[in-house]
Design a protein around this motif. Structure first.
Motif, short mmCIF file in Angstrom:
data_model
loop_
_atom_site.label_atom_id
_atom_site.label_comp_id
_atom_site.label_asym_id
_atom_site.label_seq_id
_atom_site.Cartn_x
_atom_site.Cartn_y
_atom_site.Cartn_z
N ASP A 181 118.82 45.93 40.55
CA ASP A 181 117.34 46.23 40.69
C ASP A 181 116.89 45.45 41.71
O ASP A 181 115.78 45.51 42.04
CB ASP A 181 116.53 46.35 39.55
CG ASP A 181 116.86 45.14 38.42
OD1 ASP A 181 117.36 44.11 38.66
OD2 ASP A 181 117.33 45.61 37.34
N ASP A 198 113.23 46.84 43.63
CA ASP A 198 113.40 48.24 44.28
C ASP A 198 112.01 49.11 43.69
O ASP A 198 111.33 48.89 42.80
CB ASP A 198 114.46 48.86 43.52
CG ASP A 198 114.75 50.21 44.02
OD1 ASP A 198 114.21 51.36 43.64
OD2 ASP A 198 115.64 50.57 44.87
N GLU A 202 106.63 45.63 48.59
CA GLU A 202 107.32 45.39 47.44
C GLU A 202 107.07 44.49 46.54
O GLU A 202 106.60 43.40 46.99
CB GLU A 202 108.92 45.57 47.78
CG GLU A 202 109.21 46.72 48.33
CD GLU A 202 110.64 46.34 49.04
OE1 GLU A 202 111.09 45.62 49.81
OE2 GLU A 202 111.54 47.47 48.65
N SER A 234 116.95 44.16 45.65
CA SER A 234 117.51 44.82 46.87
C SER A 234 117.94 44.02 48.10
O SER A 234 119.30 44.10 48.56
CB SER A 234 116.65 45.83 47.44
OG SER A 234 115.33 45.25 47.60
#
Length: 221
Positions: free
Chosen positions: A105, A25, A80, A107
């Motif tokens: 945490d 995340d 990310e 995703s």
């Protein structure tokens, strides 16, 4: 069998490259994201979990498109942090994904070559079925050949029995003839198969579009 061996060898090699990408995340700092590694590696079916930062991911992305100038100035922040997770047993992939998903945490996932298990299973079933069919056909042909040979020599066999020949004396010429014919046929088939196999292997090696395929050397088989 040769097709089955090569298909299995190729799939085993490709399976080793199979991995799940787990994206962390955006709200996590890099330090917090790296701290997840121990939790991911604690999952039983996880072989390894390699952290890939935004910067590393961007460098990899740019390396894939070296000729695209528009991609060379992108900000790593658009990506990310992620983990490349390799599995021990691909048969338990769904179960492992569920366990990784339990980490709030992480995703989402991207499965790379996730169909390898299905392909291998289908290839195995098809090859086993073909081998079974060929085995039945071979037994049928051999059985009929023996019957036809015996029938064709029925008068000769009858005369030998009338003059007192034992079953073993009558049977051994058939066994010897069958052994020599079988051995000759096996040697010729082996040499023809070797030549054809090497020709196909050379053709695959010379074909640029089939570089992914690796043929097991015949000498190794």
């Amino acid at each position: 069998t040769l097709v089955a061996v090569n298909a299995n060898e190729l799939l085993v090699t490709l399976e080793q490259e199979n991995e799940i990408l787990a994206y962390v995340d955006d709200s996590y700092t890099e330090a917090q994201a790296r701290a997840l590694q121990s939790r991911l590696e604690a999952i039983p079916n996880v072989a390894s979990a390699t952290f890939i930062s935004k910067e590393e991911a961007m460098e990899n992305f740019k390396a894939q498109y070296p000729d695209e100038e528009l991609f060379q100035d992108l900000d790593p922040e658009i990506l990310e942090d992620r983990y490349a997770i390799k599995l021990v047993d691909l048969e338990r992939q769904s179960e492992t994904v569920a366990e990784v998903e339990a980490l709030t945490d992480v995703s989402h996932y991207e499965e790379i070559a996730g169909g390898f298990v299905t392909v291998r299973n289908v290839a195995t079933v098809v090859c086993v079925a073909l081998i079974a069919i060929l085995f039945v056909v071979s037994v049928f042909i051999i059985s009929n050949t023996i019957k036809l040979t015996t029938f064709d020599r029925r008068e000769e066999i009858a005369i030998m029995r009338m003059v007192g020949a034992t079953n073993g004396f009558i049977r051994w010429p058939f066994v010897y003839e069958g052994f020599m014919l079988g051995l000759t046929g096996a040697i010729l088939a082996f040499l023809l198969q070797w030549g054809l196999y090497e020709a196909i292997a050379q053709g695959v090696a010379d074909n640029d579009t089939l570089q992914l395929l690796s043929i097991v050397p015949f000498q190794q088989l």
